[in-house]
Motif scaffolding. Structure first.
Motif, PDB file in Angstrom:
ATOM      1  N   PRO A   8      39.845  32.156  46.639  1.00 20.34           N
ATOM      2  CA  PRO A   8      38.835  33.278  46.996  1.00 20.34           C
ATOM      3  C   PRO A   8      38.687  34.214  45.850  1.00 20.34           C
ATOM      4  CG  PRO A   8      40.847  33.528  48.368  1.00 20.34           C
ATOM      5  CD  PRO A   8      40.944  32.432  47.666  1.00 20.34           C
ATOM      6  N   TYR A   9      39.604  34.451  44.675  1.00 19.00           N
ATOM      7  CA  TYR A   9      39.515  35.320  43.836  1.00 19.00           C
ATOM      8  C   TYR A   9      39.800  34.876  42.761  1.00 19.00           C
ATOM      9  CZ  TYR A   9      38.640  38.730  47.259  1.00 19.00           C
ATOM     10  OH  TYR A   9      38.087  39.712  48.432  1.00 19.00           O
ATOM     11  N   LEU A  10      39.196  35.547  41.478  1.00 20.03           N
ATOM     12  CA  LEU A  10      39.560  35.414  39.979  1.00 20.03           C
ATOM     13  C   LEU A  10      40.286  36.408  39.350  1.00 20.03           C
ATOM     14  CD1 LEU A  10      35.972  34.097  38.893  1.00 20.03           C
ATOM     15  CD2 LEU A  10      37.714  32.713  40.014  1.00 20.03           C
ATOM     16  N   LEU A  11      41.290  36.201  38.699  1.00 22.73           N
ATOM     17  CA  LEU A  11      42.121  37.103  37.895  1.00 22.73           C
ATOM     18  C   LEU A  11      41.059  37.549  37.009  1.00 22.73           C
ATOM     19  CD1 LEU A  11      44.555  38.767  37.404  1.00 22.73           C
ATOM     20  CD2 LEU A  11      45.254  36.938  35.831  1.00 22.73           C
ATOM     21  N   LYS A  12      40.939  38.949  36.780  1.00 20.44           N
ATOM     22  CA  LYS A  12      40.186  39.537  35.935  1.00 20.44           C
ATOM     23  C   LYS A  12      40.923  40.168  34.895  1.00 20.44           C
ATOM     24  CE  LYS A  12      36.394  42.993  35.413  1.00 20.44           C
ATOM     25  NZ  LYS A  12      35.464  43.828  36.176  1.00 20.44           N
ATOM     26  N   GLU A  13      41.919  40.838  35.069  1.00 17.12           N
ATOM     27  CA  GLU A  13      42.807  41.779  34.297  1.00 17.12           C
ATOM     28  C   GLU A  13      43.994  41.668  34.940  1.00 17.12           C
ATOM     29  OE1 GLU A  13      41.921  45.760  31.907  1.00 17.12           O
ATOM     30  OE2 GLU A  13      42.034  45.826  34.142  1.00 17.12           O
ATOM     31  N   TRP A  14      45.375  41.723  33.843  1.00 15.90           N
ATOM     32  CA  TRP A  14      46.403  42.025  34.301  1.00 15.90           C
ATOM     33  C   TRP A  14      47.051  42.843  33.214  1.00 15.90           C
ATOM     34  CZ3 TRP A  14      50.963  38.022  35.585  1.00 15.90           C
ATOM     35  CH2 TRP A  14      52.184  38.496  35.952  1.00 15.90           C
ATOM     36  N   VAL A  15      47.278  44.080  33.569  1.00 16.24           N
ATOM     37  CA  VAL A  15      47.999  44.915  32.708  1.00 16.24           C
ATOM     38  C   VAL A  15      49.527  45.364  33.342  1.00 16.24           C
ATOM     39  CG1 VAL A  15      47.780  47.648  31.859  1.00 16.24           C
ATOM     40  CG2 VAL A  15      45.715  46.172  32.218  1.00 16.24           C
ATOM     41  N   GLN A  16      50.760  44.962  32.412  1.00 16.91           N
ATOM     42  CA  GLN A  16      51.809  44.888  32.963  1.00 16.91           C
ATOM     43  C   GLN A  16      52.173  46.258  33.433  1.00 16.91           C
ATOM     44  OE1 GLN A  16      54.218  42.309  33.493  1.00 16.91           O
ATOM     45  NE2 GLN A  16      52.917  40.829  33.256  1.00 16.91           N
ATOM     46  N   ASN A  17      52.999  46.410  34.641  1.00 19.30           N
ATOM     47  CA  ASN A  17      53.483  47.581  35.054  1.00 19.30           C
ATOM     48  C   ASN A  17      52.449  48.774  35.713  1.00 19.30           C
ATOM     49  OD1 ASN A  17      56.289  46.718  34.522  1.00 19.30           O
ATOM     50  ND2 ASN A  17      55.866  47.421  32.392  1.00 19.30           N
ATOM     51  N   ASP A  18      51.035  48.244  35.369  1.00 23.80           N
ATOM     52  CA  ASP A  18      50.174  49.081  36.044  1.00 23.80           C
ATOM     53  C   ASP A  18      49.184  48.217  37.160  1.00 23.80           C
ATOM     54  OD1 ASP A  18      48.863  51.597  34.903  1.00 23.80           O
ATOM     55  OD2 ASP A  18      47.257  50.354  35.543  1.00 23.80           O
ATOM     56  N   HIS A  19      48.507  47.307  36.876  1.00 22.86           N
ATOM     57  CA  HIS A  19      47.748  46.846  37.823  1.00 22.86           C
ATOM     58  C   HIS A  19      47.163  45.345  37.498  1.00 22.86           C
ATOM     59  CE1 HIS A  19      44.542  48.029  35.051  1.00 22.86           C
ATOM     60  NE2 HIS A  19      43.772  47.138  35.422  1.00 22.86           N
ATOM     61  N   LEU A  20      46.654  44.749  38.548  1.00 24.94           N
ATOM     62  CA  LEU A  20      45.944  43.460  38.265  1.00 24.94           C
ATOM     63  C   LEU A  20      44.730  43.632  39.092  1.00 24.94           C
ATOM     64  CD1 LEU A  20      49.239  42.701  39.376  1.00 24.94           C
ATOM     65  CD2 LEU A  20      48.383  40.542  38.727  1.00 24.94           C
ATOM     66  N   THR A  21      43.450  43.149  38.446  1.00 19.18           N
ATOM     67  CA  THR A  21      42.117  43.258  39.135  1.00 19.18           C
ATOM     68  C   THR A  21      41.809  41.873  39.252  1.00 19.18           C
ATOM     69  OG1 THR A  21      41.802  45.213  37.822  1.00 19.18           O
ATOM     70  CG2 THR A  21      40.138  44.379  38.781  1.00 19.18           C
TER      71      THR A  21
END
Length: 580
Positions: A235-248
């Motif tokens: 249902p979703y696509l990974l847009k961004e992964w900033v380690q130790n902060d967030h995934l969008t």
């Protein structure tokens, strides 16, 4: 639990079914997020209304929810670490052949329907004791690059798992002789035995089907780049992964179910501090907290206007103590038995010295139910296994009988005639490990147990590590897979309604081989092996009898000490509906 968490775990493991499920809403259940719920932006009304839109228009502000978790997922391949957090993100972007609903029942995902004996999808050869399972795939699901999901991907996933150099053990894989592509949308799994867990072997909360044209098989199943940069068919696509902060994550505009998901964007924030996660929920800065512990549930009761808590209908997770029957740092209990807990009398004494009722009431706020056998859930809760008695005096006497006495008067027993192979005078000292992510209730439990065992002559040094370190592979220095522990405590249990694979993974002799299963205690019992082998049948009445025989043996041998169930809950904003 995390894992196998494992918030196995597992982990799951995954109680965010309302966020991830694609099943149809029942009349009495609010629709799930994927089905029809929209979350208003700050400029919109707080009322949540259904929508039939399949994609946001340019004029519409994107709807967003924020999920808070304690640490980064190890990857998007939940099979490898099963931390629970990896299962969360994997479910957002990846699909399996079938998945599990909140009651533990399987439903088709990539498959058109669940294969059964009745519909011809399962063919059993009674004479040879084998079976073939035919999976017919939906023809309207594609990867996010536009390539259709086909049977080739199923075969590719199987080949990657069983690769002798780069593969990884999964439940029941030893019972598979091969996976055959019949046509683009049909694959047959050939089993060399009757395997009751076939429905979720390539699905469930720990497995997904991986793209053959995108993942690099030469990198290997556990290490390939697509486990960190996944190609979505979910249902979703990974847009961004900033380690130790967030995934969008952003909604997949080509998701196969029209109108789903209804939430445009999901942000998963890494918030290690439990108190901060709680406050974010109260302040409206977060919408969902994964695996909310008991103390936080109680504290959130004063904020019921903005935060709700959803409890799982099934008690899956069981807090348990794992005994390493091999000496710390080794994995062969016959060659190098543990100098203390290899004696079953010592393990029984530990059980008698732990006041589980007090732990449940004081530290787990009454949410923990006492259990002492793996077979406490329907339909296999039919075995007559007596509840252990809390009796520290009897525990002390049993230690005396086992040759552990305190002759120097320092409060710690020593080996004086013990039969574990420990040298004369060896002190009853051990490291007692747990994972740090659970929080206050488990921390207090660990301290309480160490105190109570100290009263009968044990000296336990407490340590806490991240779950990903505790459950990692032996190659990566995983504590349990490497046998680098004396005893530890954490929570795990089986998903779905079939315990067979779970029992194999934790109690079968071959599962004691590092990275081959989860028999971290290195428990070896040929009789249990035989019973587990016999349990691989579709005859449920026979399985009940087999499991009760096994329950009695496990109660006597005590390779693991089961204490109580732990709550499986999520705290979420009241603006979310249909969280299951």
């Amino acid at each position: 639990m995390y894992k196998k968490s494992m918030w196995f775990t597992i982990l799951t493991i995954l109680v965010l079914v309302g966020l991830l499920s694609s099943g149809c809403a029942k009349e009495t259940v609010a629709p799930t997020i994927e089905e029809s719920v929209t979350v208003p932006s700050e400029t919109e009304s707080a009322e949540i209304v259904p929508t039939e839109e399949t994609a946001p228009t340019e004029e519409t502000e994107k709807s967003q929810i924020v999920v808070v978790i304690a640490e980064d997922p190890p990857s998007f391949n939940a099979t490898v670490n099963a931390s629970g957090f990896d299962a969360l993100v994997m479910e957002l972007v990846m699909l399996g052949l079938a998945d599990l609903d909140e009651e533990g029942n399987a439903y088709p995902e990539l498959a058109e329907e669940l294969p059964t004996v009745e519909n011809g999808g399962v063919i059993i050869d009674e004479e040879n004791g084998t079976m073939d399972v035919t999976w017919k795939l939906r023809q309207d699901i594609q990867w996010s690059d536009g390539v259709p999901v086909t049977a080739e991907d199923v075969v590719f996933t199987y080949d990657a798992v069983v690769d002798p150099e780069y593969g990884f053990w999964i439940n029941g894989i030893d019972y598979v002789d091969g996976v055959e592509k019949i046509d683009d949308y049909t694959a047959v799994v050939h089993y060399n035995a009757i395997y009751p867990g076939y429905l979720t072997q390539f699905g469930g909360y720990l497995m997904a089907v991986w793209p053959a044209h995108y993942c690099d098989a030469e990198q290997g199943f556990t290490q390939w780049d697509c486990g960190f940069q996944p190609l979505s068919n979910g249902p979703y696509l990974l847009k961004e992964w900033v380690q130790n902060d967030h995934l969008t994550f952003e909604r997949n505009p080509n998701y196969y179910e029209a109108g789903k998901p209804a939430i445009d964007e999901i942000v998963v924030k890494i918030i290690p501090d439990e108190a901060v996660r709680k406050q974010m929920l109260i302040n409206g800065d977060a919408d969902l907290d994964m695996w909310t512990p008991e103390n936080v549930i109680v504290e959130l009761k004063d904020y019921s206007d903005v935060v709700e808590v959803s409890l799982s209908p099934v008690d899956r997770w069981v807090m348990r103590i794992f005994f390493n029957l091999a000496a710390k740092g080794t994995t062969d209990p016959e060659a190098t038995p543990h100098p203390i807990v290899s004696d079953v009398r010592v393990r029984r004494a530990i059980r008698m010295a732990i006041d589980s009722a007090t732990i449940s009431e004081e530290f787990f706020r009454g949410y923990a139910d006492l259990v002492w056998t793996e077979f406490f859930r329907p339909p296999y809760n039919v075995c007559d296994i007596p509840q252990p008695v809390y009796d520290p005096e009897a525990a002390a006497a049993l230690l005396e009988e086992a040759g552990w006495t305190d002759q120097d008067g320092d409060g710690v027993r020593e080996c004086h005639g013990c039969t574990t192979g420990a040298e004369e005078g060896y002190p009853m000292e051990m490291e007692f490990i747990t994972y740090s992510e659970y929080g206050e209730a488990l921390d207090l439990t660990q301290e309480f147990i160490a105190e109570k065992l100290g009263e009968i002559g044990f000296k336990l040094s407490i340590s806490r590590v991240e779950g990903t370190v505790l459950w990692d592979t032996s190659e990566n220095g995983g504590i349990e897979q490497s046998g680098n522990f004396d005893i530890d405590i954490w929570d795990d249990g089986y998903s779905g309604n079939d315990p067979t694979d779970f029992l194999w993974g934790y109690y079968y002799s071959e599962a004691a081989i590092p990275d081959y299963g989860y028999n971290y205690g290195r428990y070896i019992n040929p009789q249990v092996d035989e019973l587990i082998d016999q349990s691989y049948t579709l005859d449920d009445e026979l399985r009940k009898d087999i499991f009760c025989q096994m329950a009695k043996i496990l109660d006597e041998d005590l390779p693991e000490l089961l204490l109580f169930t732990t709550v499986d809950a999520n705290a979420h904003s009241t603006r979310l509906q249909g969280v299951r």
